[in-house]
Design an enzyme around this catalytic site. Sequence first.
Site, PDB file in Angstrom:
ATOM      1  N   SER A 173       7.267   7.883 -12.016  1.00 45.06           N
ATOM      2  CA  SER A 173       6.848   9.084 -11.289  1.00 45.06           C
ATOM      3  C   SER A 173       8.028   9.634 -10.506  1.00 45.06           C
ATOM      4  CB  SER A 173       5.681   8.712 -10.375  1.00 45.06           C
ATOM      5  OG  SER A 173       5.353   9.794  -9.545  1.00 45.06           O
ATOM      6  N   LYS A 176       8.032   7.445  -7.004  1.00 50.62           N
ATOM      7  CA  LYS A 176       8.920   7.968  -5.974  1.00 50.62           C
ATOM      8  C   LYS A 176      10.406   7.705  -6.242  1.00 50.62           C
ATOM      9  CE  LYS A 176       6.725   8.894  -2.020  1.00 50.62           C
ATOM     10  NZ  LYS A 176       6.003   8.832  -0.732  1.00 50.62           N
ATOM     11  N   GLY A 184       0.823  -1.213   0.000  1.00 53.38           N
ATOM     12  CA  GLY A 184       0.000   0.000   0.000  1.00 53.38           C
ATOM     13  C   GLY A 184       0.851   1.255   0.000  1.00 53.38           C
ATOM     14  N   ASP A 185       0.187   2.373  -0.228  1.00 52.76           N
ATOM     15  CA  ASP A 185       0.839   3.694  -0.253  1.00 52.76           C
ATOM     16  C   ASP A 185       1.894   3.811  -1.348  1.00 52.76           C
ATOM     17  OD1 ASP A 185      -0.666   4.298   2.055  1.00 52.76           O
ATOM     18  OD2 ASP A 185       0.849   3.336   3.299  1.00 52.76           O
ATOM     19  N   GLN A 205      -5.067  -0.105  -0.774  1.00 54.00           N
ATOM     20  CA  GLN A 205      -4.087  -0.947  -0.082  1.00 54.00           C
ATOM     21  C   GLN A 205      -3.137  -1.610  -1.095  1.00 54.00           C
ATOM     22  OE1 GLN A 205      -7.620  -1.696   1.244  1.00 54.00           O
ATOM     23  NE2 GLN A 205      -7.179   0.172   2.338  1.00 54.00           N
ATOM     24  N   ARG A 252       5.793   5.310   8.410  1.00 55.93           N
ATOM     25  CA  ARG A 252       5.808   4.044   7.675  1.00 55.93           C
ATOM     26  C   ARG A 252       7.175   3.396   7.831  1.00 55.93           C
ATOM     27  NH1 ARG A 252       3.303   7.110   2.550  1.00 55.93           N
ATOM     28  NH2 ARG A 252       1.132   7.152   3.202  1.00 55.93           N
ATOM     29  N   GLY A 277      -3.128   6.837  -5.839  1.00 54.39           N
ATOM     30  CA  GLY A 277      -3.975   8.030  -6.011  1.00 54.39           C
ATOM     31  C   GLY A 277      -3.474   8.901  -7.142  1.00 54.39           C
ATOM     32  N   LYS A 278      -2.184   9.145  -7.165  1.00 53.02           N
ATOM     33  CA  LYS A 278      -1.592   9.996  -8.200  1.00 53.02           C
ATOM     34  C   LYS A 278      -1.796   9.381  -9.595  1.00 53.02           C
ATOM     35  CE  LYS A 278       2.552  11.477 -10.344  1.00 53.02           C
ATOM     36  NZ  LYS A 278       3.850  12.104 -10.348  1.00 53.02           N
ATOM     37  N   GLY A 308      -1.262   9.021  10.039  1.00 54.96           N
ATOM     38  CA  GLY A 308      -0.078   9.821  10.359  1.00 54.96           C
ATOM     39  C   GLY A 308       1.068   9.007  10.954  1.00 54.96           C
ATOM     40  N   ARG A 347     -23.054 -12.237   7.982  1.00 52.42           N
ATOM     41  CA  ARG A 347     -24.391 -11.885   7.472  1.00 52.42           C
ATOM     42  C   ARG A 347     -25.201 -11.051   8.448  1.00 52.42           C
ATOM     43  NH1 ARG A 347     -24.193 -17.904   6.355  1.00 52.42           N
ATOM     44  NH2 ARG A 347     -22.603 -17.448   7.910  1.00 52.42           N
TER      45      ARG A 347
HETATM   46  P1  GTP Z   1      -3.289   3.534  -0.167  1.00 54.70           P
HETATM   47  O1  GTP Z   1      -4.543   3.171  -0.820  1.00 54.70           O
HETATM   48  O2  GTP Z   1      -3.500   4.091   1.213  1.00 54.70           O
HETATM   49  O3  GTP Z   1      -2.345   2.395  -0.144  1.00 54.70           O
HETATM   50  O4  GTP Z   1      -2.506   4.840  -0.870  1.00 54.70           O
HETATM   51  P2  GTP Z   1      -1.847   5.317  -2.240  1.00 54.70           P
HETATM   52  O5  GTP Z   1      -1.205   4.207  -2.974  1.00 54.70           O
HETATM   53  O6  GTP Z   1      -2.818   6.108  -3.023  1.00 54.70           O
HETATM   54  O7  GTP Z   1      -0.649   6.251  -1.775  1.00 54.70           O
HETATM   55  P3  GTP Z   1      -0.641   7.481  -0.777  1.00 54.70           P
HETATM   56  O8  GTP Z   1      -1.301   8.616  -1.440  1.00 54.70           O
HETATM   57  O9  GTP Z   1      -1.078   7.101   0.575  1.00 54.70           O
HETATM   58  O10 GTP Z   1       0.927   7.708  -0.633  1.00 54.70           O
HETATM   59  C1  GTP Z   1       1.759   8.105  -1.644  1.00 54.70           C
HETATM   60  C2  GTP Z   1       2.423   9.419  -1.250  1.00 54.70           C
HETATM   61  O11 GTP Z   1       3.502   9.679  -2.134  1.00 54.70           O
HETATM   62  C3  GTP Z   1       1.529  10.643  -1.375  1.00 54.70           C
HETATM   63  O12 GTP Z   1       1.867  11.582  -0.414  1.00 54.70           O
HETATM   64  C4  GTP Z   1       1.831  11.157  -2.789  1.00 54.70           C
HETATM   65  O13 GTP Z   1       1.572  12.555  -2.942  1.00 54.70           O
HETATM   66  C5  GTP Z   1       3.298  10.883  -2.874  1.00 54.70           C
HETATM   67  N1  GTP Z   1       3.826  10.572  -4.205  1.00 54.70           N
HETATM   68  C6  GTP Z   1       3.263   9.865  -5.220  1.00 54.70           C
HETATM   69  N2  GTP Z   1       4.123   9.724  -6.241  1.00 54.70           N
HETATM   70  C7  GTP Z   1       5.267  10.348  -5.871  1.00 54.70           C
HETATM   71  C8  GTP Z   1       6.550  10.512  -6.481  1.00 54.70           C
HETATM   72  O14 GTP Z   1       6.823  10.038  -7.567  1.00 54.70           O
HETATM   73  N3  GTP Z   1       7.490  11.197  -5.769  1.00 54.70           N
HETATM   74  C9  GTP Z   1       7.261  11.725  -4.534  1.00 54.70           C
HETATM   75  N4  GTP Z   1       8.229  12.375  -3.929  1.00 54.70           N
HETATM   76  N5  GTP Z   1       6.061  11.575  -3.932  1.00 54.70           N
HETATM   77  C10 GTP Z   1       5.086  10.891  -4.583  1.00 54.70           C
HETATM   78  P1  IMP Z   2      -7.024  -2.373   8.600  1.00 55.32           P
HETATM   79  O1  IMP Z   2      -7.255  -2.454   7.129  1.00 55.32           O
HETATM   80  O2  IMP Z   2      -7.312  -1.026   9.161  1.00 55.32           O
HETATM   81  O3  IMP Z   2      -7.720  -3.464   9.321  1.00 55.32           O
HETATM   82  O4  IMP Z   2      -5.454  -2.611   8.860  1.00 55.32           O
HETATM   83  C1  IMP Z   2      -4.826  -3.862   8.608  1.00 55.32           C
HETATM   84  C2  IMP Z   2      -3.406  -3.653   8.088  1.00 55.32           C
HETATM   85  O5  IMP Z   2      -3.445  -3.048   6.804  1.00 55.32           O
HETATM   86  C3  IMP Z   2      -2.540  -2.728   8.943  1.00 55.32           C
HETATM   87  O6  IMP Z   2      -1.202  -3.161   8.844  1.00 55.32           O
HETATM   88  C4  IMP Z   2      -2.672  -1.390   8.252  1.00 55.32           C
HETATM   89  O7  IMP Z   2      -1.585  -0.535   8.501  1.00 55.32           O
HETATM   90  C5  IMP Z   2      -2.708  -1.834   6.798  1.00 55.32           C
HETATM   91  N1  IMP Z   2      -3.415  -0.899   5.919  1.00 55.32           N
HETATM   92  C6  IMP Z   2      -4.761  -0.762   5.778  1.00 55.32           C
HETATM   93  N2  IMP Z   2      -5.044   0.158   4.858  1.00 55.32           N
HETATM   94  C7  IMP Z   2      -3.859   0.610   4.377  1.00 55.32           C
HETATM   95  C8  IMP Z   2      -3.500   1.541   3.366  1.00 55.32           C
HETATM   96  O8  IMP Z   2      -4.332   2.120   2.691  1.00 55.32           O
HETATM   97  N3  IMP Z   2      -2.173   1.729   3.144  1.00 55.32           N
HETATM   98  C9  IMP Z   2      -1.233   1.047   3.838  1.00 55.32           C
HETATM   99  N4  IMP Z   2      -1.516   0.145   4.786  1.00 55.32           N
HETATM  100  C10 IMP Z   2      -2.824  -0.068   5.053  1.00 55.32           C
HETATM  101 MG    MG Z   3      -2.185   5.532   1.398  1.00 57.53          MG
END
Ligand code: GTP
Ligand code: IMP
Ligand code: MG
Length: 418
Positions: free
Chosen positions: A407, A326, A12-13, A219, A300, A17-18, A297, A137
């Site tokens: 990116s 990134k 995840g993360d 995720q 990670r 989104g981007k 917050g 259910r």
């Molecule tokens: P989840 O569904 O929560 O897993 O999130 P996600 O995959 O959409 O990613 P999320 O937005 O939580 O985290 C990515 C972070 O990296 C954000 O703060 C973006 O703005 C940032 N980001 C995305 N692409 C880049 C990049 O290429 N470079 C940098 N420096 N930041 C980036």
């Molecule tokens: P839950 O989904 O809140 O039950 O969390 C279960 C696990 O998934 C934990 O380790 C969370 O940190 C992780 N997790 C859930 N959603 C995200 C996400 O969007 N990004 C990164 N980790 C996540």
């Molecule tokens: Mg995220």
Amino acid sequence: MTSTIVIGAQWGDEGKGKVVDLLAKDADLVVRFNGGNNAGHTVVVQGKKYKFHLMPSGAIQEKKCLVAAGIALDPNVLKKELGQLEQEIDLVIDPRTQIIMPWHNALDNAKETAKGKGKIGTTGRGVGPCYADRASRTGIRFCELVDSEKLKEKIGTGFEAKEKILKNVYGAEMPASKEEIFAEYNALGKEFASYYGDVSLKVSNALKEGKNVLFEGAQGTFLDNDFGTYPYVTSSHPTAGAIFTGVGIGVRPIERIIGIVKAYTTRVGEGPFVTELEGKLGDEIREKGKEFGTTTGRPRRVGWLDLVLLKTSIRLNGFTEIALTKLDVLTGLEKIMVCTEYKWEREKIQELPADLEKLSKCKPVYKEMPGFEMDSSATSFGQLPKEAQDYVAFVEKELGIEAKIVSIGPGREETIVR
Ligand code: GTP
Ligand code: IMP
Ligand code: MG
């Protein structure tokens, strides 16, 4: 027309989104199909930051946004998100979508507290207990949220059962009275009634008409309830196959399945992490990459890129390409490591083991690559430093897949499309 699935290839993360915002320009529909507001998707457009937890990230491109049956929806969070956006959103919510109720949040937190050291490290958003109710259910769905009679009946039975568990098992309290919860959720149901629509039917028809549907995963692959690092996972399926069951469409080929891969690895919460970097270097990458949870917050955990994880991910999802995000964060490091395989006792491991005990004992085998200096100004791949190009090329060769998007910054324009 091409339909596209965007999936987190790691934990995840990765920056889904981007990428979704970028691709949404050419999409007719953008659909969220798994998870809930445990997700935190960040989109940065002209310096303005949008954080979405439930809304599909196509919202800024003013696309039709759909919340499918596979979602766990917290209506209070959705209300806040809708309030943040200046424009009217063309939103549809499937009647089968599960609703996160206040007792789900209370249970999520009570269970984690009771687990103590053995906790999962959930986001505390009630997502797990909500899906548990779906499986048992006993869940409340969107079609009941918008119907006062049915909502009253459902809250009547749900409240008492959950109050008993909270009190007797965890020594915890219900966050509000039955009457208060009904009043609040009944009002939310009324407010959202106009979004009611059959997402399964709409997406099926759109695909039949050859429209461009963008499926936005939340995720990451290794948080999958079956194929992730169980039990340190989420309760839904963030893998590509989940679009069929999460949206309610027939199984068919989807043209583009994009795995979003961060140029290094992060994970939030507990669980094994073979390439984790503890200490100064990990802290440095965390700071540079602003690796703090969008939802909670929390800092990670950070580590090197792990090709064992990614090879497994490609297989599980059937990626047709990857987007490497990134890359800019790796700038200024003297050397960069990439994990090419694991060592377990005397064995070489190429695929992520299911047994967590075995996985925890795996040691990374690294290939060392030279570092590079770059900023986010390049507009073509050729403008990147040679060492950065080599890093991408090495990853592509090892994985046998192309990185069609690279990116190099959070902004929409800080992207190289090859
Ligand atoms: P989840 O569904 O929560 O897993 O999130 P996600 O995959 O959409 O990613 P999320 O937005 O939580 O985290 C990515 C972070 O990296 C954000 O703060 C973006 O703005 C940032 N980001 C995305 N692409 C880049 C990049 O290429 N470079 C940098 N420096 N930041 C980036
Ligand atoms: P839950 O989904 O809140 O039950 O969390 C279960 C696990 O998934 C934990 O380790 C969370 O940190 C992780 N997790 C859930 N959603 C995200 C996400 O969007 N990004 C990164 N980790 C996540
Ligand atoms: Mg995220």
